[in-house]
Design a protein around this motif. Structure first.
Motif, mmCIF file in Angstrom:
data_model
loop_
_atom_site.group_PDB
_atom_site.id
_atom_site.type_symbol
_atom_site.label_atom_id
_atom_site.label_comp_id
_atom_site.label_asym_id
_atom_site.label_seq_id
_atom_site.Cartn_x
_atom_site.Cartn_y
_atom_site.Cartn_z
ATOM 1 N N PHE A 118 1.058 -0.910 0.089
ATOM 2 C CA PHE A 118 -0.038 0.089 0.247
ATOM 3 C C PHE A 118 0.877 1.599 -0.172
ATOM 4 C CE2 PHE A 118 -2.630 -3.330 1.761
ATOM 5 C CZ PHE A 118 -4.038 -2.760 1.007
ATOM 6 N N GLY A 119 0.096 1.935 -0.543
ATOM 7 C CA GLY A 119 0.815 3.726 -0.584
ATOM 8 C C GLY A 119 -0.082 4.891 -0.680
ATOM 9 N N ILE A 120 0.597 6.351 -0.780
ATOM 10 C CA ILE A 120 -0.028 7.056 -0.710
ATOM 11 C C ILE A 120 0.164 7.519 -2.103
ATOM 12 C CG2 ILE A 120 -1.022 7.362 1.200
ATOM 13 C CD1 ILE A 120 0.753 9.613 1.995
ATOM 14 N N PHE A 121 0.095 8.567 -2.461
ATOM 15 C CA PHE A 121 0.525 9.685 -3.887
ATOM 16 C C PHE A 121 -0.251 11.489 -3.150
ATOM 17 C CE2 PHE A 121 -1.046 12.305 -7.713
ATOM 18 C CZ PHE A 121 0.678 11.641 -8.197
ATOM 19 N N VAL A 122 0.871 11.991 -3.295
ATOM 20 C CA VAL A 122 0.692 13.606 -3.315
ATOM 21 C C VAL A 122 0.718 14.082 -4.090
ATOM 22 C CG1 VAL A 122 0.473 13.261 -0.611
ATOM 23 C CG2 VAL A 122 3.023 13.916 -1.670
ATOM 24 N N GLN A 123 0.141 15.889 -4.564
ATOM 25 C CA GLN A 123 0.424 15.915 -5.668
ATOM 26 C C GLN A 123 0.862 18.008 -5.578
ATOM 27 O OE1 GLN A 123 -2.547 14.297 -7.357
ATOM 28 N NE2 GLN A 123 -3.642 17.069 -7.944
ATOM 29 N N GLY A 124 0.075 18.017 -4.053
ATOM 30 C CA GLY A 124 0.038 19.814 -4.116
ATOM 31 C C GLY A 124 -1.580 20.273 -4.754
ATOM 32 N N TYR A 125 -2.527 20.090 -3.857
ATOM 33 C CA TYR A 125 -3.607 19.859 -4.721
ATOM 34 C C TYR A 125 -4.315 21.353 -4.069
ATOM 35 C CZ TYR A 125 -8.590 19.941 -5.599
ATOM 36 O OH TYR A 125 -9.713 20.461 -6.101
ATOM 37 N N VAL A 126 -4.552 22.799 -5.044
ATOM 38 C CA VAL A 126 -4.379 24.509 -4.502
ATOM 39 C C VAL A 126 -5.626 24.858 -5.234
ATOM 40 C CG1 VAL A 126 -3.898 25.970 -3.535
ATOM 41 C CG2 VAL A 126 -1.928 24.183 -3.994
ATOM 42 N N PRO A 127 -7.004 23.772 -4.895
ATOM 43 C CA PRO A 127 -7.844 24.547 -5.636
ATOM 44 C C PRO A 127 -8.215 26.281 -5.794
ATOM 45 C CG PRO A 127 -8.875 23.517 -3.991
ATOM 46 C CD PRO A 127 -7.519 23.020 -4.125
ATOM 47 N N ALA A 128 -9.129 27.169 -6.372
ATOM 48 C CA ALA A 128 -9.824 27.886 -6.234
ATOM 49 C C ALA A 128 -9.940 28.166 -5.392
ATOM 50 C CB ALA A 128 -9.774 28.733 -7.452
ATOM 51 N N SER A 129 -11.341 27.244 -4.788
ATOM 52 C CA SER A 129 -12.279 27.971 -3.769
ATOM 53 C C SER A 129 -11.124 27.693 -2.489
ATOM 54 C CB SER A 129 -13.257 26.885 -3.673
ATOM 55 O OG SER A 129 -12.508 25.679 -3.472
ATOM 56 N N ARG A 130 -10.409 26.683 -2.357
ATOM 57 C CA ARG A 130 -9.165 27.205 -1.093
ATOM 58 C C ARG A 130 -8.685 28.526 -0.972
ATOM 59 N NH1 ARG A 130 -5.680 22.641 1.455
ATOM 60 N NH2 ARG A 130 -4.689 23.519 3.528
ATOM 61 N N ARG A 131 -7.818 28.526 -2.146
ATOM 62 C CA ARG A 131 -7.421 30.235 -2.616
ATOM 63 C C ARG A 131 -7.760 31.597 -1.583
ATOM 64 N NH1 ARG A 131 -4.447 28.479 -7.201
ATOM 65 N NH2 ARG A 131 -5.808 29.270 -8.859
ATOM 66 N N ARG A 132 -9.622 31.067 -2.436
ATOM 67 C CA ARG A 132 -10.750 32.532 -1.807
ATOM 68 C C ARG A 132 -10.581 32.441 -0.265
ATOM 69 N NH1 ARG A 132 -12.855 30.390 -6.672
ATOM 70 N NH2 ARG A 132 -14.742 29.383 -5.780
ATOM 71 N N ALA A 133 -10.463 31.073 0.214
ATOM 72 C CA ALA A 133 -11.175 31.275 1.895
ATOM 73 C C ALA A 133 -9.713 31.155 2.732
ATOM 74 C CB ALA A 133 -11.644 29.980 2.005
ATOM 75 N N ASP A 134 -8.540 30.615 2.048
ATOM 76 C CA ASP A 134 -6.904 31.169 2.702
ATOM 77 C C ASP A 134 -6.035 31.788 1.993
ATOM 78 O OD1 ASP A 134 -4.767 30.602 4.017
ATOM 79 O OD2 ASP A 134 -5.090 28.260 4.024
ATOM 80 N N PRO A 135 -5.667 33.088 2.095
ATOM 81 C CA PRO A 135 -4.550 33.569 1.677
ATOM 82 C C PRO A 135 -3.328 32.910 1.716
ATOM 83 C CG PRO A 135 -5.084 34.898 3.583
ATOM 84 C CD PRO A 135 -5.884 33.613 3.484
ATOM 85 N N HIS A 136 -2.868 31.674 2.280
ATOM 86 C CA HIS A 136 -1.825 31.201 2.440
ATOM 87 C C HIS A 136 -1.608 29.101 1.931
ATOM 88 C CE1 HIS A 136 -0.309 34.253 4.439
ATOM 89 N NE2 HIS A 136 -0.197 34.395 5.107
#
Length: 376
Positions: A3-21
């Motif tokens: 088993f493993g996990i996969f990460v990619q740095g997902y930063v949707p616009a909806s998250r950016r609107r709610a959080d400047p960082h």
């Protein structure tokens, strides 16, 4: 099955609107997912290399990310999913150096995944004047066999090809463990599986969507790998596949989390950028989006084996279907968009209730291959 996990740095616009960082928080949270996966008994963590893919993936410098994780983890194998070795993107010598350095920093836990890139928006940005992705296969084919030569020769004898050249040089450092890191190829289309098998490469199966797609793909790989002429020091007979996973204490809670996670947006972005992936019927063209998920849609996706979702017993049964289909490694593309606490719960519950009942071998499959090559 491992088993493993996969990460990619997902930063949707909806998250950016709610959080400047939002970008900062997303990257650090995904690093914490890997640390938790290490504690929970997962064997692999794969980190993407993508460029220019706004919202979908901001994890471009995965060598830096993996170097941090080499110090922050103890047992989990850390994989490049992928390093892009096209010289126009990353010079092959620099790729070999980064891979060997990560092998040292991780104590021999590095897994070397490469590929040609999954989309024209990304890769053709580095290839001005090139109209399509076809040429990338030729460039990758010219390059892939050079990495073991760089690692295993005291002095690399040099190379002169159509797309890049290098005079004789000592490529340093050499890998830490025996032979060199296990080698993998990211297959964006099912036809690539047999090609990877003939070269003795493991497959990072990002193109497999459901269990039903798995069986004939595995068969083509396992048939071809029997006659492999490996480009490296050993055959990495290994098929990894990915699936979304959400595990909660109850089935109802898991489906609620999945329906509220905005997963339709992530899937829409995937097909926006990954234009080399097979496009299932009914997938709309960007900027049109897939419909928002409801609990009924989640139930349908689970029934069609397009998502792993449920309480620990359900998730165990769903994972066993992948094992029965022949997957050597099942990797969860964490359902980015789902809250941090729910994602950490998924990792912990799978580590506690699922992995011990399927993966009973404490030694990594790739470690066995590598050790055997080192004893020759």
């Amino acid at each position: 099955m491992e088993f493993g996990i996969f990460v990619q740095g997902y930063v949707p616009a909806s998250r950016r609107r709610a959080d400047p960082h939002a970008e900062h928080h997303a990257l650090l949270e995904e690093a914490e997912y890997v640390v938790q996966a290490d504690r929970s008994g997962f064997k692999y963590a794969w980190a993407t290399e993508h460029h220019f893919l706004d919202e979908y993936s901001h994890l471009s410098a995965n060598d830096v990310f993996l170097g941090y994780l080499a110090h922050a983890t103890d047992r989990i194998h850390l994989g490049s999913g992928i390093f892009n070795p096209l010289p126009q993107v990353n010079h092959p010598v620099k790729v070999a150096e980064k891979a060997a350095m990560l092998d040292h920093l991780s104590g021999g836990r590095f897994e070397f995944g490469t590929g040609r890139g999954a989309g024209s928006h990304e890769i053709l940005g580095f290839l001005p004047g090139i109209p399509d992705m076809d040429v990338t296969r030729e460039i990758w084919e010219e390059t892939i066999a050079e990495f073991p030569r760089m690692w295993l020769h005291e002095e690399y004898p040099g190379f002169h090809g159509r797309h890049w050249s290098l005079p004789p040089r000592k490529v340093l450092p050499k890998p830490y463990g025996p032979a060199h890191p296990p080698m993998w190829y990211a297959a964006g289309s099912p036809s690539s599986y047999a090609m990877a098998a003939r070269k003795g490469l493991g497959v990072l199966g990002f193109s497999v969507q459901k269990v039903g797609d798995m069986e004939w793909v595995v068969d083509s790989y396992k048939t071809a790998v029997k006659d492999a002429e490996p480009v490296g020091a050993f055959v990495n007979d290994n098929v990894m596949v990915t699936s979304t996973a959400i595990c909660a204490e109850t089935s109802q809670e898991a489906r609620r989390i999945a329906a509220a996670g905005g997963l339709n947006y992530l899937q829409s972005l995937l097909f926006r950028y990954h234009d080399t992936f097979p496009r299932p019927e009914g997938i709309p063209r960007w900027p049109e989006l897939l419909p928002e998920y409801t609990e009924e849609i989640v139930e349908l996706l689970v029934a069609e084996e397009l998502m792993i979702c449920g309480d620990p017993d359900e998730v165990l049964r769903q994972c066993k279907r992948w094992e029965q289909a022949g997957a050597d490694q099942l990797v969860f593309g964490l359902p980015v968009g789902v809250p941090y606490e729910d994602t950490m719960q998924t990792i912990r519950l799978i580590g506690e209730h699922v992995i011990p009942k399927i993966d009973t071998d404490p030694v990594h499959r790739t470690t066995r291959f590598r050790r055997a090559a080192g004893r020759r």
